[in-house]
Each structure stands twice: as structure tokens, then as C-alpha cells.
Design a protein around this motif. Structure first.
Motif, PDB file in Angstrom:
ATOM      1  N   LYS A  32      -7.493  -0.593   2.067  1.00 15.51           N
ATOM      2  CA  LYS A  32      -7.346   0.586   2.603  1.00 15.51           C
ATOM      3  C   LYS A  32      -7.280   1.643   1.494  1.00 15.51           C
ATOM      4  CE  LYS A  32      -6.075  -0.165   7.331  1.00 15.51           C
ATOM      5  NZ  LYS A  32      -5.225   0.220   8.310  1.00 15.51           N
ATOM      6  N   ASP A  33      -6.351   1.370   0.507  1.00 12.65           N
ATOM      7  CA  ASP A  33      -5.756   2.493  -0.435  1.00 12.65           C
ATOM      8  C   ASP A  33      -7.030   2.285  -1.473  1.00 12.65           C
ATOM      9  OD1 ASP A  33      -3.505   2.744   0.378  1.00 12.65           O
ATOM     10  OD2 ASP A  33      -2.200   1.968  -1.360  1.00 12.65           O
ATOM     11  N   SER A  73       4.142  12.920   1.681  1.00 11.75           N
ATOM     12  CA  SER A  73       4.827  12.080   2.697  1.00 11.75           C
ATOM     13  C   SER A  73       4.683  12.641   4.095  1.00 11.75           C
ATOM     14  CB  SER A  73       6.244  11.749   2.570  1.00 11.75           C
ATOM     15  OG  SER A  73       7.182  12.764   2.487  1.00 11.75           O
ATOM     16  N   TYR A 111       3.812   6.136  -4.341  1.00 12.38           N
ATOM     17  CA  TYR A 111       5.175   6.370  -4.632  1.00 12.38           C
ATOM     18  C   TYR A 111       5.332   6.926  -6.315  1.00 12.38           C
ATOM     19  CZ  TYR A 111       4.725   1.751  -7.513  1.00 12.38           C
ATOM     20  OH  TYR A 111       4.401   0.614  -8.277  1.00 12.38           O
ATOM     21  N   PHE A 158       4.890   4.273  -0.119  1.00 16.71           N
ATOM     22  CA  PHE A 158       5.426   2.807  -0.354  1.00 16.71           C
ATOM     23  C   PHE A 158       6.857   2.706  -0.489  1.00 16.71           C
ATOM     24  CE2 PHE A 158       6.344  -0.596  -3.510  1.00 16.71           C
ATOM     25  CZ  PHE A 158       5.970  -1.729  -2.684  1.00 16.71           C
ATOM     26  N   ASN A 181       0.822  -1.264  -0.049  1.00 23.85           N
ATOM     27  CA  ASN A 181       0.104   0.114   0.040  1.00 23.85           C
ATOM     28  C   ASN A 181       0.899   0.930  -0.129  1.00 23.85           C
ATOM     29  OD1 ASN A 181       0.629  -0.439   2.821  1.00 23.85           O
ATOM     30  ND2 ASN A 181      -0.975   1.311   3.176  1.00 23.85           N
ATOM     31  N   GLY A 182       0.326   2.285  -0.232  1.00 19.05           N
ATOM     32  CA  GLY A 182       1.037   3.661  -0.234  1.00 19.05           C
ATOM     33  C   GLY A 182       1.144   4.366  -1.764  1.00 19.05           C
ATOM     34  N   GLY A 215       0.694  11.354   4.129  1.00 24.18           N
ATOM     35  CA  GLY A 215       0.217  10.217   3.726  1.00 24.18           C
ATOM     36  C   GLY A 215       1.054   8.877   3.596  1.00 24.18           C
ATOM     37  N   LYS A 216       0.844   7.919   3.546  1.00 24.26           N
ATOM     38  CA  LYS A 216       1.887   6.601   3.433  1.00 24.26           C
ATOM     39  C   LYS A 216       2.297   6.596   2.314  1.00 24.26           C
ATOM     40  CE  LYS A 216       2.978   2.172   3.976  1.00 24.26           C
ATOM     41  NZ  LYS A 216       4.125   1.947   4.771  1.00 24.26           N
TER      42      LYS A 216
END
Length: 206
Positions: free
Chosen positions: A180-181, A142, A113, A148, A110-111, A145-146
Motif C-alpha cells: 500500500k505504501d 497524522s 514517521y 508508523f 507501513n506508515g 494519514g497512517k
């Protein structure tokens, strides 16, 4: 004085195109012109829908900052290879090319990039400018937010990068294969927050 031109590529399209094209001028390596879109594990949203929604929202943010924005596509029923999308950017005399994606992968991945051209695949100037844009956007995203993995990867095998003359980045908004994403990417409030951070990062890199 003319406005800087940013070309946004809403990646994918309704119908995949598995016929191939060279990944770069004079390259013997070939890849599919357009792979199938990822699909939301919960929402069932298609990647080509997600990228179009985010492209339009990002366009609004960038136009408010004084940029001229061109989209490589305005509909889902198109047949555009990555090389052809690069040609759209070159014709528009882009100063920056942004390709938007919503990734597919393992359920735990997730996340957000970003990918940009590798050192050996482009000129030192274009590498530096693409890298600068990617890092500026990551810095803005960043903090809230998360991200990757490292958040930034380099590629030399992407046709959009290799046929585009301007600095270019590929933004992976998140993983549709992660619960979640997937839910976040379907949320309009989250979309507006994310594209605002991306736009602020683009402006900060100048």
C-alpha cells in the motif's frame, strides 16, 4: 529581512557508497557513507527517485510560504556522504534541515514517521527545536494519514544529525517494502497532499 533557509536532503543516490565515515565529530564509530536505496515491492521505484520527487514538491510548497530552499543534490549520479550533505546545509546557513527517506523493512510495516536528534547527542536548544518541528509535522500528517508506531523516534547515531549545526529531522515518507505504501508513494496526487501537510507543519512550528 532575509528568508529562513530550509535545506532538504533527498536521501540516497544512484550508486551506494559502502566506504565509511565517523558518525559524529571525534567518534570512533563508523558507518557506510551511503547505503543502497530501498526498492518498491510493486512499482520497483528506487528510493533515490522517490526522495528527489518529494524534495522538489516540498520545495515548491515551502517557497510559496516564503522560505528559501536549498537541495543537497539535484541529480542522481552524485557521490555525497551524509557528512558531506550536512556540510551543504551548514554552508547554506540552514535554519532547518530535512532529510527525506522512503523506508525498507518488513512487508507488514507501513506508515509515516520522523526521527530527530536525541537529547544526549546535541544541545538542549537544538534538541527542543528539532523536536518541535517533528511534532508539528506529525500533528498535520497524522490527522489524515497512517503513522508508523509512535510516529517519532530519537537517534544519536546519524551522521547528518551529528554534523549539522541547525535543527534537523529525518522524515520517513513510508515503506517501499509495503504494497500500500509503495503504491501511494508513486501517486502524484498523494505526494502533493503529503508535502502540503509537511509544509504546513513546518510553518506551524514557528
Amino acid at each position: 529581512m532575509s528568508k529562513p533557509v530550509i535545506v532538504i536532503d533527498a536521501s540516497h543516490q544512484r550508486t551506494k557508497d559502502l566506504t565509511t565515515e565517523p558518525i559524529a565529530p571525534k567518534s570512533t564509530e563508523r558507518r557506510a557513507k551511503q547505503l543502497a536505496s530501498a526498492i518498491g515491492v510493486v512499482t520497483k521505484q528506487k528510493e533515490y527517485h522517490v526522495t528527489m520527487n518529494y524534495a522538489k514538491a516540498l520545495r515548491t510548497q515551502l517557497e510559496e510560504k516564503g522560505y528559501k530552499v536549498v537541495l543537497t543534490r539535484s541529480a542522481h549520479d552524485v557521490k555525497l556522504s551524509n557528512k558531506e550533505r550536512a556540510k551543504v546545509a551548514n554552508k547554506a546557513r540552514a535554519t532547518l534541515v530535512i532529510s527525506l527517506h522512503a523506508d525498507g523493512g518488513k512487508s507488514y510495516q507501513n506508515g509515516f514517521y520522523i526521527m530527530s536528534p536525541s537529547k544526549k547527542s546535541t544541545t538542549s536548544k537544538r534538541y527542543k527545536e528539532s523536536n518541535q518541528q517533528a511534532n508539528a509535522i506529525l500533528k498535520k500528517v497524522s490527522t489524515k494519514g497512517k503513522v508508523f508506531s509512535t510516529g517519532h523516534f530519537y537517534r544519536e547515531d546519524l551522521a547528518l544529525f551529528n554534523y549539522t549545526k541547525a535543527p534537523a529531522i529525518s522524515i520517513q515518507l513510508g515503506f517501499l517494502t509495503n504494497v500500500k505504501d509503495d503504491k501511494k508513494l508513486a501517486d502524484n496526487v498523494y505526494m502533493e497532499k503529503l508535502v502540503k501537510r509537511i509544509a504546513n507543519g513546518i510553518q506551524a512550528a514557528k
